[in-house]
Design a protein around this motif. Structure first.
Motif, short mmCIF file in Angstrom:
data_model
loop_
_atom_site.label_atom_id
_atom_site.label_comp_id
_atom_site.label_asym_id
_atom_site.label_seq_id
_atom_site.Cartn_x
_atom_site.Cartn_y
_atom_site.Cartn_z
N LYS A 129 0.96 -1.29 0.12
CA LYS A 129 0.05 0.03 0.07
C LYS A 129 0.82 1.22 0.02
CE LYS A 129 -3.99 -2.19 0.81
NZ LYS A 129 -5.44 -1.97 0.70
N ALA A 130 1.92 1.18 0.70
CA ALA A 130 2.97 2.52 0.79
C ALA A 130 3.33 2.82 -0.62
CB ALA A 130 3.78 2.19 1.85
N LEU A 131 3.88 1.76 -1.11
CA LEU A 131 4.46 1.69 -2.57
C LEU A 131 3.48 2.13 -3.66
CD1 LEU A 131 6.90 -1.36 -2.34
CD2 LEU A 131 7.56 0.86 -2.48
N ALA A 132 2.18 1.56 -3.44
CA ALA A 132 1.10 1.95 -4.40
C ALA A 132 1.02 3.38 -4.24
CB ALA A 132 -0.08 1.14 -4.02
N ARG A 133 1.22 3.98 -2.95
CA ARG A 133 0.54 5.34 -2.78
C ARG A 133 1.75 6.11 -3.08
NH1 ARG A 133 -0.25 9.66 -3.03
NH2 ARG A 133 -1.59 11.24 -1.93
N GLY A 134 2.96 5.85 -3.16
CA GLY A 134 4.06 6.75 -3.65
C GLY A 134 4.62 7.43 -2.64
N VAL A 135 4.61 6.89 -1.44
CA VAL A 135 5.11 7.91 -0.39
C VAL A 135 6.58 7.73 -0.45
CG1 VAL A 135 3.19 7.56 1.33
CG2 VAL A 135 4.94 5.77 1.27
N LYS A 136 7.15 8.98 0.26
CA LYS A 136 8.75 8.83 -0.02
C LYS A 136 9.53 8.31 1.31
CE LYS A 136 8.18 10.44 -4.08
NZ LYS A 136 8.14 9.66 -5.09
N ILE A 155 4.60 5.03 21.11
CA ILE A 155 5.64 5.23 22.18
C ILE A 155 6.86 5.50 21.31
CG2 ILE A 155 7.46 3.79 23.34
CD1 ILE A 155 4.93 1.79 23.68
N ALA A 156 7.10 5.19 19.85
CA ALA A 156 8.17 5.65 19.49
C ALA A 156 8.01 5.19 17.88
CB ALA A 156 9.46 4.71 19.63
N GLN A 157 8.74 6.12 16.94
CA GLN A 157 8.67 5.67 15.54
C GLN A 157 9.92 6.05 14.84
OE1 GLN A 157 5.21 8.64 14.69
NE2 GLN A 157 4.18 6.50 13.97
N LYS A 158 10.08 5.38 13.76
CA LYS A 158 11.59 5.58 13.21
C LYS A 158 11.23 5.71 11.47
CE LYS A 158 16.63 4.75 13.57
NZ LYS A 158 16.91 5.03 12.24
N ALA A 159 11.81 6.81 10.71
CA ALA A 159 11.32 6.86 9.38
C ALA A 159 12.56 5.97 8.69
CB ALA A 159 11.35 8.32 8.95
N VAL A 160 12.03 5.47 7.42
CA VAL A 160 12.99 4.95 6.53
C VAL A 160 12.67 5.45 5.20
CG1 VAL A 160 13.52 2.51 5.64
CG2 VAL A 160 13.21 2.66 8.19
N GLU A 161 13.82 5.73 4.24
CA GLU A 161 13.48 6.25 3.14
C GLU A 161 13.05 5.15 2.21
OE1 GLU A 161 17.20 7.64 1.59
OE2 GLU A 161 16.28 9.80 0.89
N ILE A 162 12.21 5.46 1.36
CA ILE A 162 11.76 4.57 0.14
C ILE A 162 12.64 4.85 -1.05
CG2 ILE A 162 9.71 4.07 -1.19
CD1 ILE A 162 7.89 4.06 0.89
N GLU A 169 9.05 -6.54 -0.58
CA GLU A 169 10.01 -7.30 0.30
C GLU A 169 11.15 -6.46 0.64
OE1 GLU A 169 8.52 -8.13 -2.68
OE2 GLU A 169 7.36 -10.06 -2.33
N VAL A 170 11.78 -5.73 -0.39
CA VAL A 170 12.85 -5.06 -0.08
C VAL A 170 12.79 -4.01 0.88
CG1 VAL A 170 14.51 -3.39 -1.09
CG2 VAL A 170 14.36 -5.40 -2.33
N LEU A 171 11.51 -3.27 0.80
CA LEU A 171 10.97 -2.25 1.99
C LEU A 171 10.85 -2.89 3.08
CD1 LEU A 171 10.43 0.50 2.43
CD2 LEU A 171 7.90 0.01 1.38
#
Ligand code: GRF
Length: 206
Positions: A129-136, A155-162, A169-171
């Motif tokens: 869904k994230a890839l389909a939406r094209g989020v960065k 509690i916590a979050q950590k961002a990861v670049e697409i 699978e790679v994401l």
């Protein structure tokens, strides 16, 4: 802090917690038991390799769901568990346990909640869904579990670049390596050392 880790699959988040306790980055916490609804889950092997009690407890082993829920509840209460960690756990936690363990159950979700979460967002679906939406950017979230799905205090979050050309699978793998295995152990260490409090439905750090 006596911790029960509930798993269903490979257990890489469990492994990150085990490693954190063994290398000292998580203090004042001990995994008392690992419980899996899937008796073939590799997560159970990981527990056994580290002399941690591994229990297979599946709804399939019980006549009714209520009987399973009762068995799971008793397992956790009899062991005087302080914190329940859902690490790749696909079992819906019964209300009775959520109420008994209010703000003492944490879950890892492989997106930046409130994006791509809720029922139906599990496993690779989240990343598709994230890839389909094209989020960065995507990432992972650790949150307390309440009655909803992925709706409890964050509690916590950590961002990861697409990256261009990422597959689900790679994401998923990048989010696990760069986010999940970092924020889950840290959340447990913060809770075990009294650095976290929930106030008006939000997590504050003391
Ligand atoms: C991971 O993607 C995690 O985000 C989700 O379940 C998947 C497998 O986790 N909760 P694990 O390897 O079993 O810890």
């Amino acid at each position: 802090l006596k911790v029960a880790v509930l798993v269903s699959g490979g257990g890489t988040n469990l492994q990150a917690i085990i490693d954190g306790i063994e290398n000292g980055s998580i203090t004042n916490a001990k995994i008392d038991v690992v419980i899996s609804n899937n008796k073939n889950a590799y997560a159970l092997e990981r527990a056994k390799k580290h002399d941690i009690e591994a229990v297979a407890l599946s709804p399939k082993d019980f006549e009714t769901r209520d009987l399973f829920n009762e068995a799971l509840y008793n397992e956790l209460v009899d062991r005087k568990i302080d914190l329940i960690v859902l690490a790749g756990c696909l079992v819906v936690i019964p209300e009775k346990i959520i109420h008994e363990f209010e703000n003492r159950i944490i879950n890892i979700h492989p997106s930046l909640i409130p994006s791509f979460c809720g029922t139906g967002y599990y496993g690779l679906k989240v990343h598709e869904k994230a890839l389909a939406r094209g989020v960065k950017v995507s990432g992972a979230t650790v949150h307390f579990v309440d009655e909803g799905t992925d709706t409890g205090p964050i509690i916590a979050q950590k961002a990861v670049e697409i990256k261009q050309g990422d597959t689900p699978e790679v994401l998923q793998r990048r989010i696990m390596e760069q986010a999940e295995w970092v924020i889950m152990p840290k959340a447990i260490d913060d809770i075990a050392n009294g650095r976290i409090k929930v106030e008006e439905g939000k997590v504050i750090y003391l």
